[in-house]
Enzyme design. Sequence first.
Site, short mmCIF file in Angstrom:
data_model
loop_
_atom_site.label_atom_id
_atom_site.label_comp_id
_atom_site.label_asym_id
_atom_site.label_seq_id
_atom_site.Cartn_x
_atom_site.Cartn_y
_atom_site.Cartn_z
N PRO A 10 0.82 -1.22 0.00
CG PRO A 10 -0.97 -1.60 1.45
CD PRO A 10 0.34 -2.19 0.98
CB CYS A 11 1.35 3.60 -2.62
SG CYS A 11 -0.28 3.73 -3.42
#
Length: 381
Positions: A70-71
């Site tokens: 997840p960014c």
Amino acid sequence: MRFLSVCSGIEAASVAWHPLGWEPVAFSEIEPFPCAVLTHHYPNTPNCGDMTKFKDWPDATVDLLCGGTPCQSFSVAGLRKGLDDPRGNLMLTFGAIASKYRPRWLVWENVPGVLSSNGGRDFGTFLGMLGQLGYGFAYRVLDAQYFGVAQRRRRVFVVGCLGDWRRAAAVLFERQSLSGHPAPSREAWKGAPADALRSTDGGSDVNHARAGHLLAFGGNRTSGPRDVASALSAHGGTGRHDFETETFIPYSLRGEGFDASEDGTGRGTPLVPVAFHGSQDPDVSGDVTHPVGRNQGLETCVHHAMQVRRLTPRECERLMGFPDDYTLVPLPLKGRQTRVRWASDSARYKALGNSWAVPVVRWIGERIADVDAIQAKREAS
């Protein structure tokens, strides 16, 4: 090649690498709709679920580990908590999974904001961890517009190779960029992994310190085996543009939707110009007027009386390189339901926005296959 995909989403990696004959060993995904897509398309591949539970996963032979953790914690638009955000810590979990299975190759992806998160220390921690695990690595920002899709989508890709940074560099960099002479940004890519391997072998004419510097800072921004894709601009024009200043597709930020932005939040709703003739409604029924037709048939757009409409899920699939209706899957029935439930447009937009661009990942896979073939030939001789 047997690969393990974590944070799998709707599996751009499997779509990209199936033509190479690569086989997914398992997936790791927890979001309900992407899980439904995986069940529909890959019923024989197990979904291990939560990647933090990897210690309970069965032993397996894995040649490649891939994933885009997840960014949000690393995006410019996010809270920028970096490794203090549990989602950001999943990049360290990625390394722990690599330690468990010891794959020969790693492929990791994130938004460009990861490069500056916490002054670059978060990304440095990730790379340092890969080095401690014995992986040589290279990283580069790759833009989907140079791989034949009609959108600007810049993402950081890290490729790791167990024990040898030169092979990782050969995957991501052509000889010109390793030599400090990047090719013009609008030229079609012409390099080959063999060129990059030659440029980093002992006795070559490349200064190793300079090559390492390019690796550390991502090299040039040009890449891809294809020329720049024609794309629809905000004002309705088509064809080649000044990609530093031109706007491809205007976005209206809403609660969820397809996202081609830099922040990777999945909130962008794509809007494209459509020609209106008098009081008529726009014709969106066929591929001829779709801005993302199979043959990029953009010439039919006109430059007057333009208004905007929302991209269809099918068009978003094409923007990402997926087959038509790939995300149009039946959903699990609830309670006593007997009628088939189909995926909503909003779920499809969000899943596509969080995915990888298939052509970019296919190019990386092809380069890895070429590097492996070159190495096998060298060992045989």
